[in-house]
Scaffold this motif. Structure first.
Motif, PDB file in Angstrom:
ATOM      1  N   ARG A 188       8.093  53.040  -4.105  1.00  0.00           N
ATOM      2  CA  ARG A 188       7.955  51.423  -3.583  1.00  0.00           C
ATOM      3  C   ARG A 188       9.512  50.828  -3.977  1.00  0.00           C
ATOM      4  N   SER A 189      10.181  49.988  -3.215  1.00  0.00           N
ATOM      5  CA  SER A 189      11.708  49.665  -3.445  1.00  0.00           C
ATOM      6  C   SER A 189      11.534  48.323  -2.876  1.00  0.00           C
ATOM      7  N   ASP A 190      12.800  47.560  -3.162  1.00  0.00           N
ATOM      8  CA  ASP A 190      13.044  46.217  -2.528  1.00  0.00           C
ATOM      9  C   ASP A 190      13.894  46.279  -1.210  1.00  0.00           C
ATOM     10  N   ALA A 191      13.606  47.280  -0.536  1.00  0.00           N
ATOM     11  CA  ALA A 191      14.314  47.396   0.748  1.00  0.00           C
ATOM     12  C   ALA A 191      13.605  46.318   1.629  1.00  0.00           C
ATOM     13  N   LYS A 192      14.326  45.632   2.441  1.00  0.00           N
ATOM     14  CA  LYS A 192      13.988  44.642   3.398  1.00  0.00           C
ATOM     15  C   LYS A 192      13.491  44.978   4.725  1.00  0.00           C
ATOM     16  N   GLU A 193      14.030  46.271   4.943  1.00  0.00           N
ATOM     17  CA  GLU A 193      13.847  46.860   6.305  1.00  0.00           C
ATOM     18  C   GLU A 193      13.661  48.411   5.946  1.00  0.00           C
ATOM     19  N   VAL A 194      13.122  49.327   6.951  1.00  0.00           N
ATOM     20  CA  VAL A 194      12.905  50.741   6.279  1.00  0.00           C
ATOM     21  C   VAL A 194      13.394  51.607   7.390  1.00  0.00           C
ATOM     22  N   ASP A 195      13.980  51.053   8.279  1.00  0.00           N
ATOM     23  CA  ASP A 195      14.721  51.949   9.243  1.00  0.00           C
ATOM     24  C   ASP A 195      15.723  52.992   8.871  1.00  0.00           C
ATOM     25  N   GLY A 196      16.388  52.169   7.961  1.00  0.00           N
ATOM     26  CA  GLY A 196      17.800  52.698   7.394  1.00  0.00           C
ATOM     27  C   GLY A 196      17.519  53.658   6.300  1.00  0.00           C
ATOM     28  N   ILE A 197      16.723  53.349   5.688  1.00  0.00           N
ATOM     29  CA  ILE A 197      16.407  54.220   4.394  1.00  0.00           C
ATOM     30  C   ILE A 197      15.649  55.334   4.970  1.00  0.00           C
ATOM     31  N   ARG A 198      14.694  55.103   5.737  1.00  0.00           N
ATOM     32  CA  ARG A 198      14.113  56.205   6.450  1.00  0.00           C
ATOM     33  C   ARG A 198      15.254  57.312   7.026  1.00  0.00           C
TER      34      ARG A 198
END
Length: 215
Positions: A188-198
């Motif tokens: 779980r993280s504070d990322a606001k979108e997931v495409d980049g970290i994915r």
């Protein structure tokens, strides 16, 4: 942190062994509780009484009228119905130990005692559920990413570096049992979108099973 005393209910209601069953029933009804630790005058644990035990006492007297049954309960002491060899847990034990003890003995609650064996709280299955959600950061908004990770030294450091390089803060991590040297990790993280970290994780050689936003 993550000890029994961090999640138990501290405002615990108790009764003494010489109290009458009718008083306990009234107390359970008024406080909307299902079980009471039984203590001596010093607050030390002697046993526990539950709604189920009282119902069992009622069922054993099915030939009585309601008036006779109420009279019988008004004359019956808690000590004649309570469980005496009650399973309890120390307030400084880990929550994992509490969960394992509940599973092992198939029970729904544990009276919590201190070093002097005095009752200081009660731990229920709901408290176990709350601790589980706390570990996984369920109440936090942000991303929930599940990926496959090789069970090797330095794996967590490499993953943390990918998140840090993308300016994302990790709030909670859960690791599930590995199979064939590969574990499932929920982050779980504070990322606001997931495409980049994915994409960053996949570029780093990790298989991302799921990446979602939790509001």
């Amino acid at each position: 942190m993550f000890k029994v005393k961090d999640f138990m209910t501290t405002d615990v209601i108790t009764c003494e062994p010489d109290e009458k069953i009718t008083k306990v029933i009234d107390l359970m009804n008024s406080k909307k509780i299902h079980r009471l630790p039984v203590v001596d005058p010093d607050g030390k644990l002697l046993g526990i009484i539950t709604e189920g035990m009282i119902a069992g006492a009622n069922n054993s007297a099915t030939s009585l009228s309601i008036f006779e049954l109420n009279y019988l309960l008004s004359k019956t002491d808690v000590k004649t119905v309570m469980i005496k060899n009650v399973i309890s847990i120390d307030e400084n034990e880990l929550m994992e130990a509490a969960a394992q003890k509940m599973l092992q003995h198939d029970i729904g609650c544990l009276p919590v005692v201190n070093g002097s064996k005095k009752v200081v709280g009660i731990l229920t299955q709901n408290d176990i559920f709350k601790s589980f959600l706390n570990v996984l950061g369920w109440e936090h908004t942000g991303s929930r990413i599940t990926l496959e990770v090789k069970d090797e030294i330095g794996a967590l450091e490499k993953i943390s570096r990918i998140f840090a390089d993308n300016h994302i803060s990790i709030s909670n991590i859960g690791v599930y049992s590995s199979k064939d040297g590969v574990a499932s990790m929920v982050i779980r993280s504070d990322a606001k979108e997931v495409d980049g970290i994915r994409k960053a994780l996949e570029d780093g050689g990790y298989t991302v099973r799921e990446a979602i936003l939790v509001q």
